[in-house]
Design an enzyme around this catalytic site. Structure first.
Site: not given
Ligand code: FAD
Ligand code: AMP
Length: 474
Positions: A189, A319, A451
């Site tokens: 969650a 990330d 407002h």
């Molecule tokens: P990424 O976006 O993961 O990009 C990394 C890139 O590097 C990728 O294209 C990958 O293919 C490439 N790569 C990796 N290793 C190599 C390599 N060795 N050579 C070449 N290319 C490579 N964040 C928010 O702030 N707001 C949101 O609403 C939000 N919604 C989300 C919803 C979902 C379903 C998910 C999964 C994530 C969401 N996030 C959100 C998180 C957000 O997507 C990440 O925090 C963000 O994308 C991180 O950016 P980044 O550039 O560090 O990495």
């Molecule tokens: P987030 O890191 O915000 O994407 O949240 C992931 C959530 O998954 C955390 O709150 C964890 O506690 C939960 N989680 C991890 N492993 C399990 C599992 N085996 N069953 C249920 N929940 C889990």
């Protein structure tokens, strides 16, 4: 001789592509290497966020909200629509179009800023050389004075529930279901589980969310989490807390789940299972053995407060490093690193990174929770204000939730602002600005708010810190 750049960025997600553009703006000869393959089999810039994260999830959240409103909000406005239907092809197709528009847009920005894009997997070699392996296995090496690692993250896989994106889905799979599942299981969650669970619930799935931890949304302020839990339950999300998935078996075209809680073992069957138990830094194949770049115990690239890895000219952002896994956090790190490389003063304040969950109601916060302040022994005072007393929210028929402002008990400095309710993904920006300027609750209270707007809830909550809110008893 390999082609030489001032900066090579590995990864074109919101951290990497922003770093590359800023570096190029600053006059640095910049390359960006990315391996992401889009739905059309071609290079798709923008990383997780643009391809399978922030943008597509928001597209589906918005579409599903429109559908949900037909039955759950519009009747209160005297508007009724009979037999509303969702065409899932159009629903998913609209999302794909938006993704393509934005990933293509990054390519155009690269061209406009003269960033050279390479398609393939980048590997950092000793001496700031980067080996690029194309999809066809071809190899080339480029080099630079500075390399920025921005390889992002990937979903964590449970060993007993491996992703097949047919029955057991990761985020990419859950954004591409071609038939509304009758029963959807969501493990975790967290932000992703709640957002994507909401999308399919609004389209009619019976959604069961299993969360291992006993508390709901432990990262958020408990008052905010409590309101959100109630609203999500009203939406029909069946959220089971303290419920840990221990087994998932694909049987008879469905997934049989075993989970354990304080009462013992339970079994349920779902048609699809979204596993959203968190993400891990992705560094597979990124580093040659002798680069000297270190990973921490969670596999994240170790960096100092300037995102430097300690290896000459090697930086890491987004990330793949410590801090919240949020797109805007990575982007700001990207800008800062480009500026540090160019000899300018970069700046990222991880203490005021806003968090947003785009559910209904939305949840947003910045700064510290009451729990954190208690643990740190910081004296504080709290003001709250409910959207039920905000004219605009009532007019919208979305008068749910509240704003909570936490200020230092002695200095009145803003320490945290927490919100659940309509439009709070936008309202949080005001709190971030105020906190970044080291503002006080008094500052927010003295600012004129239009407002009738939802922002009046921020104003009144700030007034309420000193028990002088106008439109509620203090
Ligand atoms: P990424 O976006 O993961 O990009 C990394 C890139 O590097 C990728 O294209 C990958 O293919 C490439 N790569 C990796 N290793 C190599 C390599 N060795 N050579 C070449 N290319 C490579 N964040 C928010 O702030 N707001 C949101 O609403 C939000 N919604 C989300 C919803 C979902 C379903 C998910 C999964 C994530 C969401 N996030 C959100 C998180 C957000 O997507 C990440 O925090 C963000 O994308 C991180 O950016 P980044 O550039 O560090 O990495
Ligand atoms: P987030 O890191 O915000 O994407 O949240 C992931 C959530 O998954 C955390 O709150 C964890 O506690 C939960 N989680 C991890 N492993 C399990 C599992 N085996 N069953 C249920 N929940 C889990």
């Amino acid at each position: 001789m390999s082609e030489k750049f001032d900066v090579i960025v590995i990864g074109a997600g919101p951290a990497g592509y922003v770093a590359a553009i800023r570096a190029a703006q600053l006059g640095l000869k910049t390359a960006c290497v990315d391996a992401f393959v889009g739905k059309d089999g071609k290079q798709a810039l923008g990383g997780t966020c643009l391809n399978v994260g922030c943008i597509p999830s928001k597209a589906l959240l918005d579409s599903s909200k429109q559908f949900h409103n037909l039955a759950h909000n519009l009747p209160a406005h005297g508007i009724s629509v009979e037999n509303a239907k969702v065409d899932l092809g159009t629903f998913i197709g609209r999302k794909d179009k938006i993704v393509k528009q934005f990933t293509g847009g990054i390519g155009q920005l690269f061209k406009a800023n003269k960033v050279t894009a390479f398609f393939g997997k980048g590997k950092l070699l000793k001496g700031n050389n980067v080996e690029i392996t194309g999809n066809d296995g071809s190899k080339q090496t480029i080099s630079a004075t500075n390399v920025i690692l921005a390889s992002g993250s990937v979903p964590i896989e449970l060993p007993f529930a491996k992703f097949d994106n047919k029955y057991i889905l990761d985020n990419a799979g859950a954004l591409d279901i071609n038939e509304v599942p009758k029963r959807l299981g969501v493990i975790g969650a967290g932000v992703i589980g709640l957002e994507l669970g909401s999308v399919w619930r609004r389209l009619g799935s019976e959604v069961t969310v299993l969360e291992a931890l006993p508390d709901f949304l432990g990262v958020a302020d408990p008052d905010i989490a409590k309101i959100a839990f109630k609203e999500f339950t009203k939406l029909g999300l069946d959220i089971k807390l303290g419920a840990k998935l221990s087994k998932a078996e694909i049987k008879n075209n469905a997934v049989a789940l075993t989970y354990e809680d304080k009462d013992g073992k339970h079994e349920i069957t779902v048609d699809k299972l979204l596993v959203a138990v968190g993400r891990r830094a992705y560094t597979d194949g990124l580093l040659a053995d002798d680069t000297g770049v270190k990973l921490d115990e969670r596999g994240r690239i170790v960096v100092d407060e300037h995102n430097h890895t300690g290896v000459d000219g090697v930086w890491a952002i987004g990330d793949a490093v410590r801090g919240p896994m949020l797109a805007h956090k990575g982007s700001e790190e990207g800008v800062a690193v480009a500026e540090w490389i160019a000899g300018k003063a970069g700046h990222v304040n991880l203490d005021t990174v806003p968090w947003v969950i785009y559910t209904e109601p939305e949840i947003a916060w910045a700064g510290k929770t009451e729990k954190q302040l208690k643990e740190e022994g910081v004296p504080y005072k709290v003001g709250t204000f409910p959207f039920a007393a905000i004219g605009r929210a009532v007019a919208m028929n979305e008068a749910i939730g509240q704003v909570k402002v936490i200020a230092h008990a002695d200095t009145d400095r803003l320490l945290g602002v927490h919100m659940v309710g309509p439009g709070v993904s936008e309202l949080i920006a005001e709190a971030v600005v105020a906190m970044e300027f080291k503002g006080s609750a008094e500052d927010l209270a003295r600012i004129v708010h239009a407002h009738p707007t939802l922002s009046e809830a921020v104003h009144e909550a700030a007034l309420s810190v000193d028990k002088r809110a106008i439109h509620k008893g203090n």
